[in-house]
Scaffold this motif. Structure first.
Motif, PDB file in Angstrom:
ATOM      1  N   GLU A 477       0.838  -1.185   0.000  1.00 25.81           N
ATOM      2  CA  GLU A 477       0.000   0.000   0.000  1.00 25.81           C
ATOM      3  C   GLU A 477       0.881   1.246   0.000  1.00 25.81           C
ATOM      4  OE1 GLU A 477      -2.256   0.799   3.493  1.00 25.81           O
ATOM      5  OE2 GLU A 477      -0.721   0.053   4.866  1.00 25.81           O
ATOM      6  N   TYR A 478       0.378   2.282  -0.705  1.00 24.70           N
ATOM      7  CA  TYR A 478       1.044   3.574  -0.671  1.00 24.70           C
ATOM      8  C   TYR A 478       0.593   4.317   0.582  1.00 24.70           C
ATOM      9  CZ  TYR A 478       2.699   2.809  -5.395  1.00 24.70           C
ATOM     10  OH  TYR A 478       3.340   2.294  -6.488  1.00 24.70           O
ATOM     11  N   LEU A 479       1.542   4.931   1.270  1.00 27.22           N
ATOM     12  CA  LEU A 479       1.229   5.604   2.532  1.00 27.22           C
ATOM     13  C   LEU A 479       0.601   6.962   2.258  1.00 27.22           C
ATOM     14  CD1 LEU A 479       4.399   4.772   4.666  1.00 27.22           C
ATOM     15  CD2 LEU A 479       2.188   3.576   4.599  1.00 27.22           C
ATOM     16  N   PRO A 480      -0.632   7.145   2.712  1.00 27.04           N
ATOM     17  CA  PRO A 480      -1.277   8.445   2.524  1.00 27.04           C
ATOM     18  C   PRO A 480      -0.800   9.421   3.586  1.00 27.04           C
ATOM     19  CG  PRO A 480      -2.751   6.977   3.697  1.00 27.04           C
ATOM     20  CD  PRO A 480      -1.505   6.185   3.415  1.00 27.04           C
ATOM     21  N   GLY A 481      -1.242  10.653   3.465  1.00 28.28           N
ATOM     22  CA  GLY A 481      -0.944  11.638   4.495  1.00 28.28           C
ATOM     23  C   GLY A 481       0.380  12.334   4.289  1.00 28.28           C
ATOM     24  N   GLY A 482       0.531  13.456   4.967  1.00 24.39           N
ATOM     25  CA  GLY A 482       1.776  14.217   4.921  1.00 24.39           C
ATOM     26  C   GLY A 482       1.981  14.998   3.645  1.00 24.39           C
ATOM     27  N   HIS A 483       0.969  15.077   2.782  1.00 21.58           N
ATOM     28  CA  HIS A 483       1.168  15.701   1.473  1.00 21.58           C
ATOM     29  C   HIS A 483       1.151  17.227   1.572  1.00 21.58           C
ATOM     30  CE1 HIS A 483       1.127  12.088  -0.926  1.00 21.58           C
ATOM     31  NE2 HIS A 483       0.074  11.646  -0.256  1.00 21.58           N
ATOM     32  N   GLY A 484       2.043  17.851   0.806  1.00 19.10           N
ATOM     33  CA  GLY A 484       2.110  19.304   0.729  1.00 19.10           C
ATOM     34  C   GLY A 484       2.700  19.733  -0.597  1.00 19.10           C
ATOM     35  N   LEU A 485       2.807  21.047  -0.792  1.00 23.29           N
ATOM     36  CA  LEU A 485       3.337  21.587  -2.050  1.00 23.29           C
ATOM     37  C   LEU A 485       4.819  21.265  -2.197  1.00 23.29           C
ATOM     38  CD1 LEU A 485       1.660  25.110  -2.089  1.00 23.29           C
ATOM     39  CD2 LEU A 485       1.013  23.110  -3.456  1.00 23.29           C
ATOM     40  N   LEU A 486       5.256  21.183  -3.447  1.00 27.95           N
ATOM     41  CA  LEU A 486       6.686  20.986  -3.691  1.00 27.95           C
ATOM     42  C   LEU A 486       7.463  22.219  -3.276  1.00 27.95           C
ATOM     43  CD1 LEU A 486       7.015  22.751  -6.481  1.00 27.95           C
ATOM     44  CD2 LEU A 486       6.337  20.643  -7.570  1.00 27.95           C
ATOM     45  N   LEU A 487       8.771  22.094  -3.202  1.00 27.93           N
ATOM     46  CA  LEU A 487       9.629  23.185  -2.756  1.00 27.93           C
ATOM     47  C   LEU A 487       9.815  24.213  -3.868  1.00 27.93           C
ATOM     48  CD1 LEU A 487      12.437  21.099  -0.998  1.00 27.93           C
ATOM     49  CD2 LEU A 487      10.306  21.963   0.000  1.00 27.93           C
ATOM     50  N   GLY A 488       9.886  25.478  -3.487  1.00 23.38           N
ATOM     51  CA  GLY A 488      10.224  26.521  -4.445  1.00 23.38           C
ATOM     52  C   GLY A 488       9.040  27.261  -5.022  1.00 23.38           C
ATOM     53  N   THR A 489       7.817  26.974  -4.580  1.00 23.22           N
ATOM     54  CA  THR A 489       6.647  27.646  -5.145  1.00 23.22           C
ATOM     55  C   THR A 489       6.479  29.057  -4.595  1.00 23.22           C
ATOM     56  OG1 THR A 489       5.153  26.810  -3.423  1.00 23.22           O
ATOM     57  CG2 THR A 489       5.468  25.438  -5.390  1.00 23.22           C
ATOM     58  N   ASP A 497       2.207  16.150   8.728  1.00 25.03           N
ATOM     59  CA  ASP A 497       2.976  14.917   8.843  1.00 25.03           C
ATOM     60  C   ASP A 497       2.055  13.715   8.748  1.00 25.03           C
ATOM     61  OD1 ASP A 497       5.797  15.855   9.632  1.00 25.03           O
ATOM     62  OD2 ASP A 497       4.510  16.938  11.045  1.00 25.03           O
ATOM     63  N   GLY A 498       2.616  12.620   8.229  1.00 30.10           N
ATOM     64  CA  GLY A 498       1.968  11.323   8.301  1.00 30.10           C
ATOM     65  C   GLY A 498       2.709  10.456   9.303  1.00 30.10           C
ATOM     66  N   ARG A 499       2.007   9.468   9.845  1.00 30.33           N
ATOM     67  CA  ARG A 499       2.638   8.638  10.866  1.00 30.33           C
ATOM     68  C   ARG A 499       2.139   7.207  10.716  1.00 30.33           C
ATOM     69  NH1 ARG A 499       4.890  10.616  15.461  1.00 30.33           N
ATOM     70  NH2 ARG A 499       3.754  12.569  15.105  1.00 30.33           N
ATOM     71  N   VAL A 500       3.060   6.222  10.837  1.00 25.78           N
ATOM     72  CA  VAL A 500       2.672   4.822  10.736  1.00 25.78           C
ATOM     73  C   VAL A 500       3.691   3.975  11.488  1.00 25.78           C
ATOM     74  CG1 VAL A 500       3.968   4.284   8.627  1.00 25.78           C
ATOM     75  CG2 VAL A 500       1.855   3.051   9.124  1.00 25.78           C
ATOM     76  N   PHE A 501       3.228   2.833  12.042  1.00 26.73           N
ATOM     77  CA  PHE A 501       4.141   1.843  12.609  1.00 26.73           C
ATOM     78  C   PHE A 501       4.442   0.805  11.539  1.00 26.73           C
ATOM     79  CE2 PHE A 501       2.278   3.503  16.540  1.00 26.73           C
ATOM     80  CZ  PHE A 501       3.437   3.718  17.281  1.00 26.73           C
ATOM     81  N   LEU A 502       5.732   0.514  11.340  1.00 29.79           N
ATOM     82  CA  LEU A 502       6.137  -0.453  10.330  1.00 29.79           C
ATOM     83  C   LEU A 502       6.039  -1.861  10.913  1.00 29.79           C
ATOM     84  CD1 LEU A 502       9.328   1.305   8.870  1.00 29.79           C
ATOM     85  CD2 LEU A 502       6.921   1.617   8.237  1.00 29.79           C
TER      86      LEU A 502
END
Length: 579
Positions: A477-489, A497-502
């Motif tokens: 599965e792809y980890l959702p969460g923590g998404h934001g704009l790329l750098l330099g905009t 932040d996203g958080r998960v236990f591996l």
């Protein structure tokens, strides 16, 4: 006309040739010429063809050449099934005819002789057509001139030089260029091809000794390899060519005398082993230096070479020299850039009870460096930082920008006791003011082993492809969460932040978009391809997993660099390695 053409080999595909560049090449040919695309439409024409056809370029380009020009003896449109030019075009092979007819723009039926050959348009197949008014050929010229062509017609000679240029400039790989050179001159001009190259340490290396018998190409490896040094004063043909002095015709008797150098001994052996009865030798030169020598030889079944054959060989060798010089410069640049990239990308830290491995693959047709990068390093609180990013570009400037971003990220991550989103937010503010980086993506994470022995991952994503988490049983599965704009905009948008236990025995994959993006396909297709193959490989040891994943998932037409970081947690608290 409509049909197939020919490409320049297996090397790096070149960009499509601009029309003005193609027209300039046709103007240099010295005969009436046009080039058609795979559909048979004229895409470029030179001035001689326009004059002979009484048609300007705008009335020729983008028109089907067969429908516009080709006629029968009575001036009527020629059926496609009766057109020998079209048949050769469809087959993608060279062909010629001594008598055919084109319709001029003024309505006059023009008897012509023509020759066509496959022509590389820069990654796309095309066809070159050379023609002249029937009766106005070099055959009416002096016998010495006809002999100088090595029994090739003037059109065939021009076609060979045009093909030499396009074949040798279609690659920046030295060995592939030499392979093209062999096939250009044999068996058309000779039965044997010998290529001696001068290395960057001024040593001579007999790179190629090839015998061509029909379609069979045989390398005589016992004659290939290191050669003695170039004698400074020797008058012998190969020695003179390697010094760039002159082209020469040679025969076995030339080397019957007492040898004056080690090279002369090797040349005597060459004639003895190959059985060549005649040879022509020319320097391979660039604009800066002599790169080697080209020798073509004939068995006794063809007439011997004469000095009248040397101008054509010199033309071919000169084109080969320019191509080889470009290829050497390119490979030298790639080597320097590769060394730089290796120094820029860090060594991975050892984290107890955790496996970690990384890979970097440069863009195949760029300068061997780019803006893709990975990093992992310890933080002040004992946790481990993980990062993967992509600075726009595939050149030294992108690599320099990558180094700036990576070093700044390390400094902020170490000094700021903040979650990943806070660190990346400060980094984004800084790079806009103190770096040349215009745009970049970044996935930055903290990996921490908590009290119950589990591994906790906290991350923020600045416009980067999402990390992929695999269980040991192949659930992906792809980890959702923590998404934001790329750098330099320049936008002051908040980051999260996203958080998960591996889970025990799980594998985390962080990668750049070169692994999943493919021209002509949506990104979701690449992500699904990665997920499916990663799940199938989850049982593999980590190094095997990552190598096979790259082999299966990276698009074959990829022209982007790829960075990949993978880690695997232990099966249990007491297990120090997985599997």
């Amino acid at each position: 006309m409509a049909g197939a053409g020919h490409t320049g080999g297996t090397g790096a595909p070149s960009a499509p040739m601009a029309p003005e560049e193609l027209t300039a090449r046709l103007e240099a040919i010295g005969a009436a010429a046009y080039v058609v695309d795979p559909q048979g439409c004229i895409i470029a024409v030179n001035g001689r063809a326009q004059a002979l056809l009484a048609l300007p370029a705008e009335d020729l380009v983008r028109h089907d050449a067969h429908d516009l020009l080709h006629r029968d003896l009575h001036g009527q449109p020629l059926a496609r099934t009766q057109c020998t030019m079209r048949q050769a075009f469809l087959a993608g092979r060279p062909a010629q005819a001594e008598r055919d007819y084109f319709l001029r723009g003024d309505g006059v039926l023009l008897p012509i002789s023509w020759l066509l050959a496959p022509y590389d348009l820069g990654g796309e197949p095309g066809t070159l057509v050379l023609f002249h008014a029937a009766g106005r050929t070099e055959e009416s010229g002096p016998p010495a001139r006809r002999a100088a062509m090595g029994q090739l017609s003037e059109l065939a000679r021009l076609a060979l030089l045009a093909e030499t240029t396009t074949q040798l400039t279609s690659t920046l790989d030295v060995e592939e260029a030499l392979h093209h050179l062999v096939h250009l001159v044999a068996p058309r001009l000779a039965d044997w091809v010998v290529i001696d190259l001068i290395t960057e340490r001024d040593e001579v290396w007999r790179n190629t000794v090839v015998h061509v018998d029909g379609d069979t190409l045989t390398h005589v490896e016992e004659l290939q390899g290191p050669m003695p040094p170039i004698p400074e004063e020797s008058p012998m043909p190969l020695s003179r060519a390697l010094r760039g002095v002159a082209s020469t015709v040679a025969e076995p008797q030339t080397y019957d005398r007492e040898p004056d150098s080690g090279i002369a001994v090797e040349q005597r052996r060459l004639f003895e082993v190959t059985g060549m009865r005649s040879a022509a030798i020319a320097p391979i030169r660039s604009t800066r230096e002599v790169l080697g020598a080209l020798t073509i030889g004939r068995d006794g079944t063809r007439p011997p070479f004469t000095t009248e054959d040397l101008p054509l060989l010199e033309d071919i060798a000169r084109r080969a020299g320019l191509a080889l010089d470009n290829a050497r410069l390119y490979q030298r640049q790639r080597k320097v850039a590769e060394t730089m990239q290796n120094h820029l990308l860090p060594q991975m830290p050892r984290v107890p009870n955790l496996q970690m491995t990384v890979r970097y693959l440069p863009a195949p047709h760029a300068s061997q460096v780019g803006g893709d990068w990975y990093d992992a390093f310890p933080l002040a609180d004992g946790t481990t930082a993980l990062a993967i990013g992509d600075v726009v570009g595939h050149d030294l400037e992108a690599a320099a920008g990558m180094a700036q971003v990576r070093n700044m990220l390390r400094a902020y991550a170490w000094s700021l006791q903040e979650p990943p989103s806070g660190v990346v937010g400060r980094l984004d503010e800084a790079i806009q003011h103190i770096t040349e980086v215009t745009m970049a993506t970044l996935l930055f994470a903290r990996l921490e082993r908590v009290e119950d022995g589990r591994w906790e991952l906290t991350w923020t994503n600045a416009g980067h492809p999402p990390p992929l988490l695999l269980s040991r049983d192949g659930l992906a599965e792809y980890l959702p969460g923590g998404h934001g704009l790329l750098l330099g905009t320049g936008a002051a948008a908040p980051r999260c932040d996203g958080r998960v236990f591996l889970p025990p025995g799980s594998t985390l994959v962080m990668y750049t978009d070169g692994l999943v993006e493919e021209r002509g396909h949506v990104l979701d297709e690449g992500l699904e391809r990665l997920r499916r193959h990663a799940a199938a490989l989850a049982h593999r040891p980590l190094d095997s997993f990552i190598d096979e994943l790259l082999s299966r998932v990276r698009p074959s037409e990829n022209d982007d660099d790829v960075a990949l970081l993978a880690l695997r947690t232990p099966l249990s608290e007491n297990t120090r390695s997985a599997w």
